[in-house]
Motif scaffolding. Structure first.
Motif, PDB file in Angstrom:
ATOM      1  N   GLY A   1      -2.181   2.148  -5.004  1.00 16.04           N
ATOM      2  CA  GLY A   1      -3.029   1.043  -4.620  1.00 16.04           C
ATOM      3  C   GLY A   1      -2.858   0.588  -3.191  1.00 16.04           C
ATOM      4  N   LYS A   2      -2.088   1.370  -2.380  1.00 15.52           N
ATOM      5  CA  LYS A   2      -1.901   0.993  -0.990  1.00 15.52           C
ATOM      6  C   LYS A   2      -1.994   2.207  -0.058  1.00 15.52           C
ATOM      7  CE  LYS A   2       0.539  -3.414  -0.930  1.00 15.52           C
ATOM      8  NZ  LYS A   2      -0.541  -4.052  -1.569  1.00 15.52           N
ATOM      9  N   ALA A   3      -1.060   3.130  -0.142  1.00 14.95           N
ATOM     10  CA  ALA A   3      -1.038   4.183   0.876  1.00 14.95           C
ATOM     11  C   ALA A   3      -0.347   5.442   0.380  1.00 14.95           C
ATOM     12  CB  ALA A   3      -0.331   3.677   2.133  1.00 14.95           C
ATOM     13  N   GLN A   4      -0.716   6.566   1.008  1.00 15.85           N
ATOM     14  CA  GLN A   4      -0.087   7.859   0.775  1.00 15.85           C
ATOM     15  C   GLN A   4       0.110   8.524   2.137  1.00 15.85           C
ATOM     16  OE1 GLN A   4      -3.228   7.201  -0.797  1.00 15.85           O
ATOM     17  NE2 GLN A   4      -2.035   6.081  -2.309  1.00 15.85           N
ATOM     18  N   ALA A   5       1.299   9.026   2.379  1.00 15.66           N
ATOM     19  CA  ALA A   5       1.613   9.587   3.690  1.00 15.66           C
ATOM     20  C   ALA A   5       1.033  10.982   3.853  1.00 15.66           C
ATOM     21  CB  ALA A   5       3.122   9.632   3.893  1.00 15.66           C
ATOM     22  N   ALA A   6       0.457  11.221   5.021  1.00 14.65           N
ATOM     23  CA  ALA A   6      -0.049  12.542   5.386  1.00 14.65           C
ATOM     24  C   ALA A   6       0.266  12.770   6.858  1.00 14.65           C
ATOM     25  CB  ALA A   6      -1.555  12.630   5.133  1.00 14.65           C
ATOM     26  N   GLY A   7       0.009  13.980   7.328  1.00 12.10           N
ATOM     27  CA  GLY A   7       0.184  14.277   8.744  1.00 12.10           C
ATOM     28  C   GLY A   7       1.602  14.045   9.220  1.00 12.10           C
ATOM     29  N   PRO A   8       1.780  13.496  10.437  1.00  8.72           N
ATOM     30  CA  PRO A   8       3.125  13.295  11.004  1.00  8.72           C
ATOM     31  C   PRO A   8       4.009  12.386  10.165  1.00  8.72           C
ATOM     32  CG  PRO A   8       1.454  13.128  12.719  1.00  8.72           C
ATOM     33  CD  PRO A   8       0.714  13.173  11.420  1.00  8.72           C
ATOM     34  N   MET A   9       3.413  11.387   9.488  1.00  9.65           N
ATOM     35  CA  MET A   9       4.229  10.496   8.659  1.00  9.65           C
ATOM     36  C   MET A   9       4.780  11.246   7.455  1.00  9.65           C
ATOM     37  SD  MET A   9       5.491   7.510   8.635  1.00  9.65           S
ATOM     38  CE  MET A   9       6.527   6.617   7.478  1.00  9.65           C
ATOM     39  N   ALA A  10       3.987  12.137   6.888  1.00  8.10           N
ATOM     40  CA  ALA A  10       4.482  12.948   5.772  1.00  8.10           C
ATOM     41  C   ALA A  10       5.656  13.808   6.217  1.00  8.10           C
ATOM     42  CB  ALA A  10       3.354  13.824   5.221  1.00  8.10           C
ATOM     43  N   GLU A  11       5.579  14.348   7.432  1.00 11.93           N
ATOM     44  CA  GLU A  11       6.684  15.150   7.958  1.00 11.93           C
ATOM     45  C   GLU A  11       7.932  14.291   8.136  1.00 11.93           C
ATOM     46  OE1 GLU A  11       5.544  17.098  11.541  1.00 11.93           O
ATOM     47  OE2 GLU A  11       4.226  18.535  10.545  1.00 11.93           O
ATOM     48  N   ALA A  12       7.755  13.071   8.648  1.00 11.21           N
ATOM     49  CA  ALA A  12       8.899  12.185   8.851  1.00 11.21           C
ATOM     50  C   ALA A  12       9.579  11.854   7.531  1.00 11.21           C
ATOM     51  CB  ALA A  12       8.446  10.907   9.558  1.00 11.21           C
ATOM     52  N   ILE A  13       8.791  11.626   6.494  1.00 12.64           N
ATOM     53  CA  ILE A  13       9.369  11.311   5.180  1.00 12.64           C
ATOM     54  C   ILE A  13      10.037  12.540   4.583  1.00 12.64           C
ATOM     55  CG2 ILE A  13       8.758  10.713   2.796  1.00 12.64           C
ATOM     56  CD1 ILE A  13       6.610   8.827   4.110  1.00 12.64           C
TER      57      ILE A  13
ATOM     58  N   TRP B   1       2.518  -6.437   2.053  1.00 14.18           N
ATOM     59  CA  TRP B   1       3.349  -5.529   1.255  1.00 14.18           C
ATOM     60  C   TRP B   1       4.647  -6.241   0.901  1.00 14.18           C
ATOM     61  CZ3 TRP B   1       3.270   0.354   2.227  1.00 14.18           C
ATOM     62  CH2 TRP B   1       1.978   0.776   2.590  1.00 14.18           C
ATOM     63  N   SER B   2       5.158  -5.967  -0.269  1.00 14.25           N
ATOM     64  CA  SER B   2       6.481  -6.483  -0.633  1.00 14.25           C
ATOM     65  C   SER B   2       7.559  -5.617   0.017  1.00 14.25           C
ATOM     66  CB  SER B   2       6.656  -6.466  -2.155  1.00 14.25           C
ATOM     67  OG  SER B   2       6.754  -5.119  -2.630  1.00 14.25           O
ATOM     68  N   ASP B   3       8.780  -6.143   0.079  1.00 13.38           N
ATOM     69  CA  ASP B   3       9.901  -5.361   0.612  1.00 13.38           C
ATOM     70  C   ASP B   3      10.064  -4.058  -0.176  1.00 13.38           C
ATOM     71  OD1 ASP B   3      10.260  -7.493   2.273  1.00 13.38           O
ATOM     72  OD2 ASP B   3      12.259  -8.046   1.529  1.00 13.38           O
ATOM     73  N   ALA B   4       9.933  -4.161  -1.492  1.00 18.63           N
ATOM     74  CA  ALA B   4      10.109  -2.979  -2.345  1.00 18.63           C
ATOM     75  C   ALA B   4       9.037  -1.936  -2.057  1.00 18.63           C
ATOM     76  CB  ALA B   4      10.082  -3.379  -3.817  1.00 18.63           C
ATOM     77  N   GLU B   5       7.810  -2.374  -1.782  1.00 11.48           N
ATOM     78  CA  GLU B   5       6.733  -1.434  -1.494  1.00 11.48           C
ATOM     79  C   GLU B   5       6.954  -0.720  -0.164  1.00 11.48           C
ATOM     80  OE1 GLU B   5       2.886  -3.379  -3.839  1.00 11.48           O
ATOM     81  OE2 GLU B   5       3.460  -4.154  -1.854  1.00 11.48           O
ATOM     82  N   ILE B   6       7.409  -1.458   0.841  1.00 14.20           N
ATOM     83  CA  ILE B   6       7.691  -0.825   2.134  1.00 14.20           C
ATOM     84  C   ILE B   6       8.811   0.188   1.984  1.00 14.20           C
ATOM     85  CG2 ILE B   6       8.383  -1.198   4.529  1.00 14.20           C
ATOM     86  CD1 ILE B   6       7.244  -4.039   4.298  1.00 14.20           C
ATOM     87  N   ALA B   7       9.875  -0.203   1.281  1.00 12.18           N
ATOM     88  CA  ALA B   7      10.995   0.714   1.063  1.00 12.18           C
ATOM     89  C   ALA B   7      10.556   1.952   0.290  1.00 12.18           C
ATOM     90  CB  ALA B   7      12.122  -0.009   0.323  1.00 12.18           C
ATOM     91  N   GLN B   8       9.737   1.763  -0.737  1.00 16.58           N
ATOM     92  CA  GLN B   8       9.246   2.884  -1.529  1.00 16.58           C
ATOM     93  C   GLN B   8       8.406   3.835  -0.670  1.00 16.58           C
ATOM     94  OE1 GLN B   8       7.142   1.832  -5.170  1.00 16.58           O
ATOM     95  NE2 GLN B   8       5.940   3.721  -5.084  1.00 16.58           N
ATOM     96  N   TYR B   9       7.576   3.279   0.184  1.00 20.60           N
ATOM     97  CA  TYR B   9       6.746   4.125   1.042  1.00 20.60           C
ATOM     98  C   TYR B   9       7.608   4.942   2.005  1.00 20.60           C
ATOM     99  CZ  TYR B   9       3.113   5.660   4.214  1.00 20.60           C
ATOM    100  OH  TYR B   9       2.274   6.439   4.981  1.00 20.60           O
ATOM    101  N   LEU B  10       8.610   4.306   2.610  1.00 21.12           N
ATOM    102  CA  LEU B  10       9.477   5.027   3.539  1.00 21.12           C
ATOM    103  C   LEU B  10      10.240   6.146   2.839  1.00 21.12           C
ATOM    104  CD1 LEU B  10      10.916   2.037   5.620  1.00 21.12           C
ATOM    105  CD2 LEU B  10       9.197   3.708   6.348  1.00 21.12           C
ATOM    106  N   LYS B  11      10.584   5.941   1.587  1.00 22.56           N
ATOM    107  CA  LYS B  11      11.355   6.929   0.839  1.00 22.56           C
ATOM    108  C   LYS B  11      10.493   8.035   0.239  1.00 22.56           C
ATOM    109  CE  LYS B  11      15.892   6.127   0.153  1.00 22.56           C
ATOM    110  NZ  LYS B  11      16.930   7.156   0.362  1.00 22.56           N
ATOM    111  N   THR B  12       9.247   7.688  -0.155  1.00 26.14           N
ATOM    112  CA  THR B  12       8.450   8.649  -0.928  1.00 26.14           C
ATOM    113  C   THR B  12       7.100   8.982  -0.303  1.00 26.14           C
ATOM    114  OG1 THR B  12       7.311   6.984  -2.282  1.00 26.14           O
ATOM    115  CG2 THR B  12       9.488   7.714  -3.030  1.00 26.14           C
ATOM    116  N   GLY B  13       6.595   8.098   0.552  1.00 28.83           N
ATOM    117  CA  GLY B  13       5.260   8.316   1.107  1.00 28.83           C
ATOM    118  C   GLY B  13       4.145   7.943   0.162  1.00 28.83           C
ATOM    119  N   HIS B  14       4.457   7.241  -0.910  1.00 33.53           N
ATOM    120  CA  HIS B  14       3.430   6.895  -1.900  1.00 33.53           C
ATOM    121  C   HIS B  14       3.664   5.502  -2.463  1.00 33.53           C
ATOM    122  CE1 HIS B  14       0.600   7.255  -5.237  1.00 33.53           C
ATOM    123  NE2 HIS B  14       1.555   6.820  -6.030  1.00 33.53           N
ATOM    124  N   VAL B  15       2.635   4.670  -2.347  1.00 40.42           N
ATOM    125  CA  VAL B  15       2.620   3.373  -3.032  1.00 40.42           C
ATOM    126  C   VAL B  15       1.240   3.235  -3.647  1.00 40.42           C
ATOM    127  CG1 VAL B  15       2.786   0.874  -2.802  1.00 40.42           C
ATOM    128  CG2 VAL B  15       4.253   2.328  -1.414  1.00 40.42           C
TER     129      VAL B  15
END
Length: 468
Positions: free
Chosen positions: A256-268, A240-254
């Motif tokens: 072609g890679k990942a979408q946050a659900a469950g406890p991670m969705a709550e954390a975001i 993952w690029s730095d921008a992709e990790i940051a985007q995931y932490l902020k939005t839960g969505h990248v």
């Protein structure tokens, strides 16, 4: 001797200076207090306190009552508003610090580690002071007493946590590494103290203690699985690029890679989206330089699968794949027949949930759905498990069938899901050894484990005594 005359206007002038100084001091104190409370609020958000201590369906902020599913049973979060009746209004700052960092409340009762005091132990004195100011002066008191946690024997004996704490907890504050940058140290503090990412993403042993030799390499959360977030390119997030990790932490969505659900969705939803860009970037900087933990032979989770091309052929078969039948009728309208998704619903190939080495998150997503709100916009996928309330309920067999169809076509084709696995996920996941030994038929084994714990504590104390 005549008394000196006081010049007219001098006394009011002197009084006005005194009053002005007093008002200025009060204004300065008020400003300082407001800044301290604001700092405490930010820290409470970073620590994700509201996600667990605020009940869903418009519960009072920090009023408790949220049910946390654990392998040992359901734990009900406490009221941490400044109510003197139901909350922590009678706590001194020392009481507050002991609860947060040691897991012991004002009444001397041990808290369960669903409250991540093993990570919060690292929180600095200054941050504890700000958190205390926020909870005492920035949170509205709520006098409602939430239901009490009632775990089965022997976990209902809170004093047993003293033994667990001796084995797996400490009371050490975070110490910056002089050899690391300020950003990496800040990220370390966020990941392993305030945001307590380690409590979910680090594997645990048979007694539910963290295996810190493999820190952040993935851990089971009951129905969900917190993946490897070390910088390994295949097993972790090294590709993952730095921008992709940051985007995931902020939005839960990248895409072609990942979408946050469950406890991670709550954390975001409740925490990470509100952190400053500097703090998010600090977390990224820290995660980039931790030891990579690999799982040889496994391709990257987000680089598996491809679009399905057999949709028309399957429709022509007299007895089509039962998994495809469920997918076609229940999933394809959103995720598309070829699994490519659209602007709203993600692709099912190049997706960490379908490409993972375990099917837990795929199953849990189908059972429970996806629910998070980011930047005021809800992101929802309905759950299809037995508790679904506005969609078609799928049986464990149907969920297994559609999971296998998705895995074989879009993800990790080496996995096969059974109805028994679905039932296990729906019932909270595979119980750890410590929970299985607590069953009445295995109390003999529990006695053996207790003896082992006592011996381990004894050895630990001897090592400390001898300075080992």
């Amino acid at each position: 001797m005549k008394a000196r005359k006081v010049r007219r206007g001098c006394l009011p002038f002197a009084l006005s200076i005194l009053l002005s100084a007093t008002f200025s001091a009060h204004a300065e104190n008020a400003t300082d207090s407001a800044a301290l409370i604001a700092k405490g609020k930010y820290l409470a958000i970073a620590a994700d306190c509201g996600a667990c201590h605020t009940a869903p369906d418009h519960g009072a902020e920090m009023g408790g009552g949220y049910i946390i599913s654990s392998p040992l049973g359901n734990i009900v979060s406490s009221n941490i508003t400044p109510s003197k009746i139901a909350g922590i209004g009678n706590y001194s700052e020392a009481d507050f610090a002991k609860a947060v960092r040691e897991g012991v409340n004002k009444q001397g009762q041990n808290l369960y580690p669903a409250m991540p005091y093993t990570s919060y132990a690292k929180i600095s004195d200054d941050d504890i002071h700000a958190l205390y100011a926020y909870f005492m002066h920035g949170v509205k008191p709520d006098d409602k007493v939430p239901a009490q946690t009632d775990l089965p024997f022997p976990f209902n004996i809170r004093a047993s946590m003293m033994v667990w704490n001796l084995l797996f907890a400490d009371d050490q504050r975070f110490t910056p590494d002089a050899g690391k940058s300020a950003a990496v140290n800040r990220g370390d503090y966020l990941v392993n103290a305030l945001a307590h990412c380690d409590t979910c993403h680090t594997p645990r042993n048979a007694l539910m203690g963290q295996n810190n030799d493999k820190a952040l390499s993935g851990g089971s959360l009951g129905s969900w699985y917190a993946p490897n977030i070390t910088p390994d390119r295949e097993a972790g997030i090294g590709n993952w690029s730095d921008a992709e990790i940051a985007q995931y932490l902020k939005t839960g969505h990248v895409a072609g890679k990942a979408q946050a659900a469950g406890p991670m969705a709550e954390a975001i939803e409740h925490s990470l989206q509100y952190l400053s860009d500097d703090d998010i970037n600090a977390m990224v900087a820290y995660l980039r330089q931790i030891p990579a933990v690999s799982q040889p032979g496994l391709p990257a989770r987000d680089n598996q699968g491809k679009p399905a091309v057999n949709e028309a052929a399957l429709r022509a078969l007299p007895n089509p794949d039962p998994g495809w039948a469920v997918y076609s009728s229940t999933c394809a309208n959103c995720h598309q027949p070829d699994g490519a998704g659209n602007a709203v619903y993600p692709s099912l190939f190049h997706n960490t949930a379908t490409g993972a080495p375990q099917a837990d998150n795929l199953i849990a997503t189908i059972v429970y759905g996806v629910h998070r709100t980011v930047n005021g916009k809800p992101v929802d996928m309905p759950g299809f498990g037995p508790e679904a309330y506005f969609t078609d309920r799928l049986t464990d067999q149907q969920i297994a069938d559609v999971s296998n169809y998705v895995l074989k076509n879009f993800g990790n084709a080496q996995l096969t899901v059974t109805p028994e696995q679905v039932k296990t996920i729906r019932n909270g996941g595979e119980p750890p050894l410590i929970a299985r030994l607590a069953q009445p038929l295995t109390w003999g084994g529990a006695v053996v484990v207790l003896i082992i714990i006592v011996l381990a504590v004894s050895i630990s104390r001897r090592r400390k005594h001898h300075g080992a």
